[in-house]
Each structure stands twice: as C-alpha cells, then as structure tokens.
Design a protein around this motif. Structure first.
Motif, PDB file in Angstrom:
ATOM      1  N   THR A   8       0.851  -1.184   0.000  1.00  0.00           N
ATOM      2  CA  THR A   8       0.000   0.000   0.000  1.00  0.00           C
ATOM      3  C   THR A   8       0.893   1.241   0.000  1.00  0.00           C
ATOM      4  O   THR A   8       2.118   1.148   0.127  1.00  0.00           O
ATOM      5  N   GLY A  32     -10.645 -10.302   3.312  1.00  0.00           N
ATOM      6  CA  GLY A  32     -11.635  -9.372   2.771  1.00  0.00           C
ATOM      7  C   GLY A  32     -12.259  -9.876   1.491  1.00  0.00           C
ATOM      8  O   GLY A  32     -11.720 -10.756   0.811  1.00  0.00           O
ATOM      9  N   SER A  35     -11.947  -5.297  -3.365  1.00  0.00           N
ATOM     10  CA  SER A  35     -10.723  -5.055  -4.130  1.00  0.00           C
ATOM     11  C   SER A  35     -10.218  -3.684  -3.690  1.00  0.00           C
ATOM     12  O   SER A  35     -10.610  -2.662  -4.238  1.00  0.00           O
ATOM     13  N   THR A  36      -9.374  -3.671  -2.688  1.00  0.00           N
ATOM     14  CA  THR A  36      -8.994  -2.441  -2.009  1.00  0.00           C
ATOM     15  C   THR A  36      -7.953  -1.659  -2.803  1.00  0.00           C
ATOM     16  O   THR A  36      -6.981  -2.233  -3.305  1.00  0.00           O
ATOM     17  N   ALA A  40      -5.493   2.926   0.252  1.00  0.00           N
ATOM     18  CA  ALA A  40      -6.367   2.807   1.420  1.00  0.00           C
ATOM     19  C   ALA A  40      -5.580   2.431   2.669  1.00  0.00           C
ATOM     20  O   ALA A  40      -4.517   1.809   2.602  1.00  0.00           O
ATOM     21  N   LEU A  43      -8.715  -2.572   4.632  1.00  0.00           N
ATOM     22  CA  LEU A  43      -9.420  -3.342   3.602  1.00  0.00           C
ATOM     23  C   LEU A  43     -10.818  -2.779   3.409  1.00  0.00           C
ATOM     24  O   LEU A  43     -11.516  -2.473   4.383  1.00  0.00           O
ATOM     25  N   SER A  44     -11.251  -2.690   2.159  1.00  0.00           N
ATOM     26  CA  SER A  44     -12.535  -2.041   1.885  1.00  0.00           C
ATOM     27  C   SER A  44     -13.719  -2.876   2.365  1.00  0.00           C
ATOM     28  O   SER A  44     -14.729  -2.338   2.781  1.00  0.00           O
ATOM     29  N   GLN A  45     -13.602  -4.203   2.312  1.00  0.00           N
ATOM     30  CA  GLN A  45     -14.700  -5.076   2.746  1.00  0.00           C
ATOM     31  C   GLN A  45     -14.125  -6.183   3.632  1.00  0.00           C
ATOM     32  O   GLN A  45     -14.204  -7.352   3.312  1.00  0.00           O
ATOM     33  N   GLU A  46     -13.583  -5.763   4.768  1.00  0.00           N
ATOM     34  CA  GLU A  46     -12.972  -6.726   5.699  1.00  0.00           C
ATOM     35  C   GLU A  46     -14.048  -7.622   6.298  1.00  0.00           C
ATOM     36  O   GLU A  46     -15.105  -7.153   6.717  1.00  0.00           O
ATOM     37  N   GLY A  83      -5.237  -8.836   3.935  1.00  0.00           N
ATOM     38  CA  GLY A  83      -4.583  -7.588   4.287  1.00  0.00           C
ATOM     39  C   GLY A  83      -3.684  -7.777   5.495  1.00  0.00           C
ATOM     40  O   GLY A  83      -4.100  -8.333   6.510  1.00  0.00           O
ATOM     41  N   ILE A  98      -1.267  -5.903   0.680  1.00  0.00           N
ATOM     42  CA  ILE A  98      -2.495  -6.535   0.206  1.00  0.00           C
ATOM     43  C   ILE A  98      -2.091  -7.723  -0.660  1.00  0.00           C
ATOM     44  O   ILE A  98      -1.300  -7.581  -1.596  1.00  0.00           O
TER      45      ILE A  98
END
Length: 387
Positions: A8, A32, A35-36, A40, A43-46, A83, A98
């Motif tokens: 990241t 997750g 797709s982070t 970021a 994580l967008s959808q942990e 992540g 990631i």
C-alpha cells in the motif's frame, strides 16, 4: 490459485524504514471480499481476522504462517484478498500489504473449510523489499479430501467460486486503474481485468461490464466461463448504438459455455489475423463497427474455424478486411441481420477449411459495397436469405 502481494502507499513508507534498520511490527492479518485501492488504510470489505500467525525469521526473510477457518466467519462471503496490518513510525496501525487471490473462494460458516497461508517477505540488502506469497501452506484438493466437512468426498458447491446474482463492473481507459474495485466511482482500466475478476462459474447470475469512451489497446480473451442466465451471462456494453468513441483492438470468445454479448464498440485491430473470434462458444454481436487497420489476410468476424460455434450479428458494419468480412466454418450457425459489409475480399464466406464441416449462414437485410466477392459458399456450406 495463486496470490500476488502489493504494498500500500503507507506500506511503501514502512518498507523504506526497514531498509534504514527499523523493525517491522505486524499487528494482524485480515481477510476481505473487496478489491482495495493501494492508497487505502484498511481493507474495503474486511470480513474476519485470521487466527494467530507463526512468524519465522531466517536472515533477511520473514514468513508469516496464518490460518483461515470458515466457521469463524460471521456470515458467508467470497474471499478475494488478504490484508497485512503493521504499525507505522508513529505506532498507528495501518494497512501494510495486500495479497490478492487470482480466484475468489467462497467462505461459509456452515461448512468447515480451513485455508493455510504462508506470507513471505524478503528484505534484500540495499535492493528494496520483495514480497511473494507462495502456495505452500494453502490447502490443496488432496488435503481437503481428508476433511470431515466434505460431502461424498467433494467440496460443497457453496464453497466454490461462483456468482449468485448480478455483478456490475465499470471500465474507463482514461481514469481507471486495475487496482480499483471496478465500481462506477472507481473503475478498472482494462476490459481484460474486468473479465478476469469474474469467477468461471457464473452460477445463476451474470456479469455486466460497462465500457466508457476511450482507447483500449488490448486483445481481450473470454475463455472457460459456464452457467449464468440465459442469453444474459456476460455483457460487455459500450453504447446502445454503433459508437466509434470506444475503440478496442480485438476480442476472442473461446470455449465458453454461456452467451457473451458485445455491443456498441469499435473494433480496430486483429488477434491472430481476426478482429472478433468465436470458437466453441455462443455470442451476440450488436451495433459493432469493425474496421481493419490494413492487416494482410485479415478477417473481421470468424465463427467456428477451430471448433463449432453459434453467433448472432445485428446492426454491425464490417469493412476493409482483405481476406473475409465474415468467415463461418466447422458446422457453425450464424444469423446476420441488418448488417453492412464493404471493401472486403470476400464479404461473407462459408467454409474453406479442410474439415469438410462447413456451416450455415442465415441472412436478412444485409448490404454489400466494394467487396471483391460479396458471398461465397464452399465445401457444402449453406447460405440462406439475402438482402
């Protein structure tokens, strides 16, 4: 299945500190379903934390061994990335690495599935940090056969990658990035990346890919998909009418057991001498402008040739192909409607291969202009209808 590791933005700074002699402090590893973006901090959808990791250090290499158990998930989800969180120079936890899976895995707490990961990092003296994630430690099919949660010796279908509904993706060559999740606000950059993000098993769902105006200098390959909704499994749509502002080099639709729809784009190149290939598949081509870039022995649309196929071609313009505008072979069936074929060698050619299994073409409202030969059928090929 394989994993690929990415730093990241914050992780790059931590890695730079490691080269200067700082200590890496990993706080946790999470799973997750999104797709982070690499910028970021989380994580967008942990979905869940992985169990305790067992770090092993040897020289400049550190390996973090961690385990994901599906029964610890609070709800079903598709695993798409891992992540690694670490502490930055201020002691604040931030997303460091990631790891992305090339194929999503269904995680369902109703079925006990255990995945083991070895996440490896190597610090080379003066050469920066190299991150890899080998498959060693990830449960294999043979290992899963020994687990009690299998059904008749097989992994339950719910745990295999597949779609259960619609998946809508957006592509923009100018503003997108293949590190993005493919939403309208954060589109992907290439059509191929959108295709590759879909599981091969479309289940009862379908994938829709919206293509923004721009130049897509790529040979898109659509291969190995199955399932999906009738006539609505994979849709790649630019505009709802013929459109020259969305330029793609070529498409190949190969060995795919579901319908692929292409619409509202301009095809400007060729892959192996063909602009759009349909082999062992079923495709619908609508409102496409196929125009040759002057390649020798080029063909606009080739259906069959290597294996039987089926295609519907509607409201398209095919022009400038020195060999054939449209070529049909290998016991294939093609319906051509309201389409213009011009300035080609053969406008429409049925047959010509050594197999002797040629094909059938049904014409309705087709017009021709400037072709050396408008239509030809060889080796018992059949052409029905006309203008």
């Amino acid at each position: 299945m394989k994993l690929t590791g990415y730093y990241t933005t914050a992780g790059e700074k931590i890695a730079a500190g490691l080269l200067a002699g700082e200590t890496l402090s990993v706080s946790r590893i999470a799973a997750g379903s999104g797709s982070t973006a690499l910028s970021a901090a989380a994580l967008s959808q942990e979905q869940q934390d992985l169990g305790p990791c067992e770090p092993e250090v040897s020289g400049t290499t550190a390996v973090m061994r961690c385990t994901l158990s599906s029964d610890q998930a609070s709800a079903p989800y598709f695993l798409r990335e891992l992540g690694v969180y670490a502490l930055d120079s201020t002691g604040k936890e931030t997303l460091y690495l990631i790891f992305r899976l090339d194929e999503e895995v269904s995680i369902n707490p109703a079925f006990r599935l255990v995945l083991r990961f070895n996440l490896e990092q190597t610090l080379s003296d003066g050469a920066g940090v190299k991150v890899t994630a080998p498959l060693t430690g990830l449960a294999t099919q043979e290992e899963l056969k020994t687990k009690a949660d299998l059904q008749d010796g097989f992994v339950p279908y719910e745990q295999l990658p597949h779609l259960t509904g619609s998946k809508n993706l957006f592509v923009n060559a100018a503003t997108g990035s293949d590190d993005n999740p493919g939403t309208e606000a954060a589109p992907l950059k290439t059509i191929q990346a959108a295709i590759d993000s879909l599981p091969k098993d479309l289940g009862a769902g379908g994938g829709s890919i919206s293509v923004a105006a721009g130049v897509y200098d790529e040979d898109v390959v659509i291969r190995g998909f199955y399932g999906g909704r009738d006539n609505d499994a994979i849709n790649i749509v630019g505009a709802t009418t013929m459109d020259d502002t969305r330029n793609v080099r070529s498409f190949a639709i190969v060995n795919t057991g579901c319908v692929v729809n292409l619409r509202g784009m301009c095809i400007t190149g060729a892959q192996s001498g063909v602009a759009v290939s349909v082999f062992g598949a079923k495709a619908s081509l609508m409102d496409l402008h196929l125009k040759s870039g002057g390649e020798e022995n080029a063909t606009g649309v080739a259906v069959g040739v290597w294996s039987p196929a089926q295609a519907s071609i509607q409201r398209c313009t095919v022009e400038g192909y020195s060999s054939s505008g449209l070529l049909v072979d290998r016991a294939s069936l093609v319906d051509i409607n309201a389409t213009e074929v011009k300035n080609c060698g053969y406008g429409i050619k049925v047959g010509g291969g050594a197999s002797g299994t040629t094909g059938i073409v049904i014409l309705s409202g087709v017009t021709y202009e400037g072709n050396t030969t408008d239509t030809v059928a060889v080796r018992n090929g059949q052409i029905f209808g006309g203008a």
